[in-house]
Design an enzyme around this catalytic site. Sequence first.
Site, mmCIF file in Angstrom:
data_model
loop_
_atom_site.group_PDB
_atom_site.id
_atom_site.type_symbol
_atom_site.label_atom_id
_atom_site.label_comp_id
_atom_site.label_asym_id
_atom_site.label_seq_id
_atom_site.Cartn_x
_atom_site.Cartn_y
_atom_site.Cartn_z
ATOM 1 N N GLU A 67 8.179 25.905 19.363
ATOM 2 C CA GLU A 67 9.433 26.504 19.826
ATOM 3 C C GLU A 67 10.655 25.779 19.249
ATOM 4 O O GLU A 67 10.734 24.565 19.291
ATOM 5 C CB GLU A 67 9.501 26.482 21.360
ATOM 6 C CG GLU A 67 8.400 27.266 22.053
ATOM 7 C CD GLU A 67 8.451 28.771 21.778
ATOM 8 O OE1 GLU A 67 9.483 29.264 21.270
ATOM 9 O OE2 GLU A 67 7.428 29.439 22.068
ATOM 10 N N ARG A 69 8.460 37.777 34.891
ATOM 11 C CA ARG A 69 7.803 39.082 34.952
ATOM 12 C C ARG A 69 6.729 39.065 36.036
ATOM 13 O O ARG A 69 6.419 40.080 36.652
ATOM 14 C CB ARG A 69 7.179 39.330 33.564
ATOM 15 C CG ARG A 69 6.624 40.683 33.275
ATOM 16 C CD ARG A 69 6.087 40.721 31.833
ATOM 17 N NE ARG A 69 5.357 39.521 31.434
ATOM 18 C CZ ARG A 69 4.094 39.269 31.745
ATOM 19 N NH1 ARG A 69 3.395 40.111 32.453
ATOM 20 N NH2 ARG A 69 3.516 38.151 31.333
ATOM 21 N N CYS A 104 7.288 28.055 31.193
ATOM 22 C CA CYS A 104 7.277 27.193 29.998
ATOM 23 C C CYS A 104 8.688 26.932 29.504
ATOM 24 O O CYS A 104 9.056 25.790 29.201
ATOM 25 C CB CYS A 104 6.437 27.819 28.883
ATOM 26 S SG CYS A 104 4.674 27.777 29.236
ATOM 27 N N HIS A 132 3.552 26.461 22.019
ATOM 28 C CA HIS A 132 2.804 27.509 22.710
ATOM 29 C C HIS A 132 1.474 27.728 21.983
ATOM 30 O O HIS A 132 1.432 27.818 20.754
ATOM 31 C CB HIS A 132 3.599 28.825 22.713
ATOM 32 C CG HIS A 132 4.312 29.086 23.997
ATOM 33 N ND1 HIS A 132 5.661 29.307 24.078
ATOM 34 C CD2 HIS A 132 3.835 29.175 25.282
ATOM 35 C CE1 HIS A 132 5.997 29.517 25.349
ATOM 36 N NE2 HIS A 132 4.913 29.444 26.099
HETATM 37 N N1 PCA Z 1 2.361 29.657 29.932
HETATM 38 C C1 PCA Z 1 3.453 30.198 30.718
HETATM 39 C C2 PCA Z 1 3.610 29.249 31.865
HETATM 40 C C3 PCA Z 1 2.393 28.398 31.879
HETATM 41 C C4 PCA Z 1 1.732 28.665 30.591
HETATM 42 O O1 PCA Z 1 0.739 28.062 30.150
HETATM 43 C C5 PCA Z 1 4.715 30.451 29.903
HETATM 44 O O2 PCA Z 1 4.634 30.694 28.692
HETATM 45 O O3 PCA Z 1 5.808 30.419 30.486
#
Ligand code: PCA
Length: 186
Positions: A78, A88, A141, A161
């Site tokens: 990111e 959501r 996240c 991610h």
């Molecule tokens: N993904 C979610 C929250 C926890 C996770 O592993 C997100 O992308 O916000």
Amino acid sequence: MKILVSGFEPFDGDSANPSGELLTWLLTRELPFELVTVLLPVTFDGAFKALKQTIELVKPDVVVATGLAKNRSEITVERIGINWVDARIPDNAGITLSAQKIVNNGPDGIFSRLPLMEMIEASRAAGVPAKLSTSPGEYVCNHVLYLLLQEFPQLSAGFIHLPLNPNFQGVEEMLKVCYSQPIMNH
Ligand code: PCA
């Protein structure tokens, strides 16, 4: 050099979260830096609190938070945390934060302070597809990423991610770059 890596518990009815499994896997690896891991709850109230407590306790040089992005097929690094939340689905405590700022008078966005492009290149060089993302989402996240960057401005920090079924080797290569080139570039 101490690198703190965080992952998340399962959420959205799933039985596992690869970002949590990543931590277990990393602890079995021989790494050139000191690794500390922390598993975070998928709650707006608890996730950053747990990360912050760990940072204050272990005083890491670098913090790399990780989470699952089910709809992505590659590891994504990111670029930015955004000052916005619009969930959501409810978090694991049943809380849904809708269309609001995370920090009222905070900047709209804060750039990651990790060597992003070098991390992506290192993962690709190991045969693991990876790319940049400018969209960390509007859920837990991003909430953690934004607060991490905002509350610890002196720390080299950012967010990765993971897709479903990630090749963790890509993340290991990225962490090694954070160790060998701990620069803050955009
Ligand atoms: N993904 C979610 C929250 C926890 C996770 O592993 C997100 O992308 O916000």
